[in-house]
Design an enzyme around this catalytic site. Structure first.
Site, PDB file in Angstrom:
ATOM      1  N   SER A  32       0.823  -1.223   0.000  1.00  0.00           N
ATOM      2  CA  SER A  32       0.000   0.000   0.000  1.00  0.00           C
ATOM      3  C   SER A  32       0.849   1.262   0.000  1.00  0.00           C
ATOM      4  O   SER A  32       0.327   2.360   0.199  1.00  0.00           O
ATOM      5  CB  SER A  32      -0.946  -0.002   1.213  1.00  0.00           C
ATOM      6  OG  SER A  32      -0.214  -0.116   2.417  1.00  0.00           O
ATOM      7  N   ASN A 119      -1.801  -2.682  13.006  1.00  0.00           N
ATOM      8  CA  ASN A 119      -3.240  -2.386  13.045  1.00  0.00           C
ATOM      9  C   ASN A 119      -3.543  -1.134  13.862  1.00  0.00           C
ATOM     10  O   ASN A 119      -4.340  -0.290  13.443  1.00  0.00           O
ATOM     11  CB  ASN A 119      -4.026  -3.579  13.599  1.00  0.00           C
ATOM     12  CG  ASN A 119      -3.874  -4.808  12.725  1.00  0.00           C
ATOM     13  OD1 ASN A 119      -3.291  -4.732  11.647  1.00  0.00           O
ATOM     14  ND2 ASN A 119      -4.387  -5.942  13.183  1.00  0.00           N
ATOM     15  N   THR A 164     -38.545  28.078  -8.130  1.00  0.00           N
ATOM     16  CA  THR A 164     -38.898  26.726  -7.695  1.00  0.00           C
ATOM     17  C   THR A 164     -39.272  25.988  -8.983  1.00  0.00           C
ATOM     18  O   THR A 164     -39.816  26.610  -9.911  1.00  0.00           O
ATOM     19  CB  THR A 164     -40.091  26.697  -6.712  1.00  0.00           C
ATOM     20  OG1 THR A 164     -41.244  27.197  -7.379  1.00  0.00           O
ATOM     21  CG2 THR A 164     -39.819  27.548  -5.482  1.00  0.00           C
ATOM     22  N   HIS A 165     -38.955  24.725  -9.049  1.00  0.00           N
ATOM     23  CA  HIS A 165     -39.187  23.936 -10.268  1.00  0.00           C
ATOM     24  C   HIS A 165     -38.486  24.569 -11.482  1.00  0.00           C
ATOM     25  O   HIS A 165     -38.934  24.383 -12.610  1.00  0.00           O
ATOM     26  CB  HIS A 165     -40.687  23.777 -10.557  1.00  0.00           C
ATOM     27  CG  HIS A 165     -41.488  23.352  -9.369  1.00  0.00           C
ATOM     28  ND1 HIS A 165     -41.712  22.037  -9.037  1.00  0.00           N
ATOM     29  CD2 HIS A 165     -42.080  24.080  -8.379  1.00  0.00           C
ATOM     30  CE1 HIS A 165     -42.421  21.973  -7.921  1.00  0.00           C
ATOM     31  NE2 HIS A 165     -42.657  23.196  -7.500  1.00  0.00           N
ATOM     32  N   SER A 286     -13.844  26.103 -27.424  1.00  0.00           N
ATOM     33  CA  SER A 286     -14.150  24.857 -28.101  1.00  0.00           C
ATOM     34  C   SER A 286     -13.114  24.618 -29.191  1.00  0.00           C
ATOM     35  O   SER A 286     -12.612  25.561 -29.795  1.00  0.00           O
ATOM     36  CB  SER A 286     -15.551  24.939 -28.726  1.00  0.00           C
ATOM     37  OG  SER A 286     -15.678  23.983 -29.763  1.00  0.00           O
ATOM     38  N   LYS A 292     -17.409  29.667 -28.970  1.00  0.00           N
ATOM     39  CA  LYS A 292     -17.793  29.150 -27.654  1.00  0.00           C
ATOM     40  C   LYS A 292     -16.975  29.688 -26.502  1.00  0.00           C
ATOM     41  O   LYS A 292     -15.772  29.915 -26.608  1.00  0.00           O
ATOM     42  CB  LYS A 292     -17.666  27.619 -27.656  1.00  0.00           C
ATOM     43  CG  LYS A 292     -18.670  26.941 -28.578  1.00  0.00           C
ATOM     44  CD  LYS A 292     -20.030  26.841 -27.946  1.00  0.00           C
ATOM     45  CE  LYS A 292     -20.061  25.588 -27.075  1.00  0.00           C
ATOM     46  NZ  LYS A 292     -21.332  25.489 -26.385  1.00  0.00           N
ATOM     47  N   ASN A 294     -17.108  28.265 -22.681  1.00  0.00           N
ATOM     48  CA  ASN A 294     -17.808  27.227 -21.918  1.00  0.00           C
ATOM     49  C   ASN A 294     -17.496  27.273 -20.415  1.00  0.00           C
ATOM     50  O   ASN A 294     -16.372  27.576 -20.030  1.00  0.00           O
ATOM     51  CB  ASN A 294     -17.419  25.844 -22.440  1.00  0.00           C
ATOM     52  CG  ASN A 294     -17.958  25.577 -23.833  1.00  0.00           C
ATOM     53  OD1 ASN A 294     -19.028  26.073 -24.202  1.00  0.00           O
ATOM     54  ND2 ASN A 294     -17.220  24.816 -24.612  1.00  0.00           N
ATOM     55  N   GLU A 299     -18.750  22.796 -14.597  1.00  0.00           N
ATOM     56  CA  GLU A 299     -19.226  21.457 -14.980  1.00  0.00           C
ATOM     57  C   GLU A 299     -18.370  20.359 -14.362  1.00  0.00           C
ATOM     58  O   GLU A 299     -18.867  19.317 -13.931  1.00  0.00           O
ATOM     59  CB  GLU A 299     -19.225  21.316 -16.504  1.00  0.00           C
ATOM     60  CG  GLU A 299     -20.268  22.177 -17.182  1.00  0.00           C
ATOM     61  CD  GLU A 299     -20.067  22.197 -18.694  1.00  0.00           C
ATOM     62  OE1 GLU A 299     -20.358  21.186 -19.335  1.00  0.00           O
ATOM     63  OE2 GLU A 299     -19.612  23.228 -19.215  1.00  0.00           O
ATOM     64  N   TYR A 326      -9.510  -6.350  12.831  1.00  0.00           N
ATOM     65  CA  TYR A 326      -8.876  -5.853  11.612  1.00  0.00           C
ATOM     66  C   TYR A 326      -8.951  -6.896  10.506  1.00  0.00           C
ATOM     67  O   TYR A 326      -8.778  -8.091  10.740  1.00  0.00           O
ATOM     68  CB  TYR A 326      -7.400  -5.498  11.882  1.00  0.00           C
ATOM     69  CG  TYR A 326      -6.693  -5.008  10.622  1.00  0.00           C
ATOM     70  CD1 TYR A 326      -6.672  -3.665  10.287  1.00  0.00           C
ATOM     71  CD2 TYR A 326      -6.068  -5.901   9.758  1.00  0.00           C
ATOM     72  CE1 TYR A 326      -6.046  -3.215   9.124  1.00  0.00           C
ATOM     73  CE2 TYR A 326      -5.432  -5.468   8.596  1.00  0.00           C
ATOM     74  CZ  TYR A 326      -5.431  -4.129   8.288  1.00  0.00           C
ATOM     75  OH  TYR A 326      -4.822  -3.690   7.139  1.00  0.00           O
ATOM     76  N   GLN A 331      -7.379  -1.799   4.339  1.00  0.00           N
ATOM     77  CA  GLN A 331      -6.323  -1.053   3.652  1.00  0.00           C
ATOM     78  C   GLN A 331      -6.892  -0.196   2.508  1.00  0.00           C
ATOM     79  O   GLN A 331      -6.298   0.801   2.116  1.00  0.00           O
ATOM     80  CB  GLN A 331      -5.274  -2.031   3.106  1.00  0.00           C
ATOM     81  CG  GLN A 331      -4.113  -1.374   2.403  1.00  0.00           C
ATOM     82  CD  GLN A 331      -2.970  -2.346   2.166  1.00  0.00           C
ATOM     83  OE1 GLN A 331      -2.259  -2.697   3.086  1.00  0.00           O
ATOM     84  NE2 GLN A 331      -2.827  -2.800   0.942  1.00  0.00           N
ATOM     85  N   LYS A 334      -8.021   4.154   2.750  1.00  0.00           N
ATOM     86  CA  LYS A 334      -7.317   5.430   2.623  1.00  0.00           C
ATOM     87  C   LYS A 334      -7.424   6.025   1.223  1.00  0.00           C
ATOM     88  O   LYS A 334      -7.658   7.223   1.073  1.00  0.00           O
ATOM     89  CB  LYS A 334      -5.856   5.247   3.038  1.00  0.00           C
ATOM     90  CG  LYS A 334      -5.709   5.119   4.562  1.00  0.00           C
ATOM     91  CD  LYS A 334      -4.317   4.786   5.007  1.00  0.00           C
ATOM     92  CE  LYS A 334      -3.939   3.343   4.784  1.00  0.00           C
ATOM     93  NZ  LYS A 334      -4.858   2.357   5.376  1.00  0.00           N
TER      94      LYS A 334
HETATM   95  N1  ARG Z   1      -1.019  -1.338   5.147  1.00  0.00           N
HETATM   96  C1  ARG Z   1      -1.947  -1.772   6.130  1.00  0.00           C
HETATM   97  C2  ARG Z   1      -3.234  -0.928   6.079  1.00  0.00           C
HETATM   98  O1  ARG Z   1      -3.240   0.086   5.466  1.00  0.00           O
HETATM   99  C3  ARG Z   1      -1.356  -1.674   7.491  1.00  0.00           C
HETATM  100  C4  ARG Z   1      -1.908  -2.688   8.444  1.00  0.00           C
HETATM  101  C5  ARG Z   1      -1.455  -4.018   8.093  1.00  0.00           C
HETATM  102  N2  ARG Z   1      -1.840  -4.982   9.074  1.00  0.00           N
HETATM  103  C6  ARG Z   1      -1.855  -6.273   8.784  1.00  0.00           C
HETATM  104  N3  ARG Z   1      -2.238  -7.082   9.698  1.00  0.00           N
HETATM  105  N4  ARG Z   1      -1.575  -6.720   7.596  1.00  0.00           N
HETATM  106  O2  ARG Z   1      -4.244  -1.291   6.632  1.00  0.00           O
END
Ligand code: ARG
Length: 467
Positions: A32, A119, A164-165, A286, A292, A294, A299, A326, A331, A334
């Protein structure tokens, strides 16, 4: 990226259990680092707090803890200066930082992970990052509200139709319309603050899911990292992603707001409305049609609201049915939230610039208020003030509108007093003053209404909130 050849002992944190090197493709698949590299400084902060706890509590020698702290500072400085590059082939930011540390410090580095799991580490890093970034995003929101309020303040008397509408409904002012947008953005501001306040619990010391038998000091670690308190339950701390869900939802809602404002902008910029002239710097041309101009930026913001909504659904779906505590699925949290936060930030900046530089075509707005019977509600209220029950007043005004249409007239004031009196004896000469857009607006001075004085009060109230 080739991972077939794992040279450094520190590259894989779990090498002891598995004799075989991971398959290169499988390793790359589960890595990751591409996403969590941006947590580098938060990971270092978390590790510094953890090392300090370990030293203070006598779990590792004091000088080892001090060495770790100093080296982590050095790593942070090198990363900042661009002297140390994050290895794109590392598994994640946690193993990368610990790996560098161990490469440099040997056994002292190997002591750091006592009482800790990735974790709780990832939950700490993620939250620390959000505690840094969300206030910045709130500042962007506040600045955007500020720019809109500046425009609103200049236009508290600029008459325009309210819809409205998407049909002309009642006269309002441009200042009132822009202030309506600001009221929505101010709720976003407070929603983000609410999410931040609930996020403010430190997972450090939760371990993999069941805490640690080592005598960690969770309270001190939480304090050192600037959290209000340690989290209540360790299993919950590593399983919980409510904070990500909430913030993703905050972003999605704010983006939906922006998308609606942008839809107004797109409409207003059209030849059909012509209420605004977008600055050339905030317009595109354009490739084929030479004439144009735009509203691409509006948008695109409208379109990007779809991403934010999708990201929220991604997180909800990710968490649904996930067994405690966990799971590696987490993962995926994020990338989705980072994208929403990044998207909202760039959209706020572009939207703000676009609105700051927009020219409002006040004459067109004013002209759009006459001819569509936007004063019909006010005519009915005139009769109510003279004692007529509202239902009857509504019907009377509606009949007058019909009279006008049949006679080819475009507004109630085009009828003579005799003609009006034929519909209701209650009409007097003063009806004509009551029907101008400015009079209609001025009469609606209730709290929350469009009367200029009241809108100025709303603007002051919003300015106070964003200060
Ligand atoms: N890269 C992992 C995450 O973003 C970190 C935690 C990993 N933990 C594990 N037991 N593999 O969640």
């Amino acid at each position: 990226m080739m991972r077939g050849d794992l040279k450094k002992e520190t590259e894989v944190l779990w090498a002891g259990r598995l004799a075989e090197k991971p398959d290169a493709e499988a390793f790359a698949f589960q890595a990751s680092i591409g996403v969590d590299a941006r947590l580098a400084f938060d990971d270092i902060a978390g590790s510094k707090a953890h090392a300090a706890t370990l030293g203070r509590q006598g779990i590792i020698p004091k000088d080892a803890a001090a060495k770790i702290g100093r080296e982590l500072d050095r790593i942070a400085a090198e990363l900042k200066a661009g002297k140390l590059a994050i290895d794109p082939a590392a598994e994640d930011i946690h193993s990368f930082i610990e790996g560098i540390l161990t490469e440099r410090l040997g056994d002292a580095g190997r002591m750091l992970h006592a009482g800790r799991s990735r974790n709780d580490q990832v939950a700490v890093d993620f939250k620390l990052y959000l505690k840094r970034i969300v206030p910045e995003l709130r500042a962007e929101l506040a600045e955007t509200i500020g720019v809109l309020l500046d425009q609103a303040e200049k236009h508290t008397a600029a008459v325009m139709p309210g819809y409205t509408h998407l049909q002309r409904a009642q006269p309002v002012t441009l200042g009132y319309h822009l202030t309506a947008w600001c009221a929505a953005l101010e709720r976003d501001l407070s929603r983000f603050a609410g999410a931040l306040s609930r996020l403010d619990e430190c997972p450090l010391g939760a371990g993999a899911l069941a805490g640690s038998g080592l005598p960690l000091d969770r309270k001190a670690a939480a304090e050192a990292l600037g959290f209000a308190r340690p989290s209540l339950n360790s299993m919950d701390s590593v399983a919980d992603r409510d904070f990500a869900l909430e913030l993703s939802s905050c972003c999605a809602i704010a983006m939906v707001h922006l998308s609606r404002f942008c839809e107004d902008v797109v409409l207003w910029a059209s030849e059909e409305f012509k209420f605004i002239e977008l600055a050339e710097a905030w317009s595109t041309g354009s490739s084929i049609m030479p004439q144009k101009k735009n509203p691409d930026f509006a948008e695109l913001i409208r379109g990007k609201a779809g991403r934010a909504a999708g990201n929220l659904v991604t997180l909800l779906t990710l968490l649904k049915g996930l067994p405690y505590a966990y799971d590696k699925d987490l993962q995926e949290d994020k990338e989705s939230l980072f994208d929403s936060l990044d998207t909202l930030r760039s959209c706020l900046r572009v939207f703000r610039g676009m609105m700051r530089d927009t020219q409002f075509n006040l004459k067109r707005m004013q002209a759009a208020c006459s001819g569509g019977f936007l004063e019909a509600t006010d005519a009915a209220e005139y009769l109510v003030r003279k004692g007529l029950p509202f239902r009857k007043a509504h019907e009377t005004a509606a009949l007058i509108v019909r009279d006008c249409i049949e006679a080819g007239r475009r507004q109630i004031a085009d009828r003579s007093l005799a003609e009006l009196k034929a519909r209701s004896k209650l009409f007097e000469e003063d009806i004509y003053e009551a029907l101008s857009p400015a009079a209609c607006i001025k009469a609606r001075g209730l709290p929350g209404g469009p009367a200029p004085k009241e809108v100025r009060r709303q603007i002051r109230a919003l300015r106070k909130k964003i200060r």
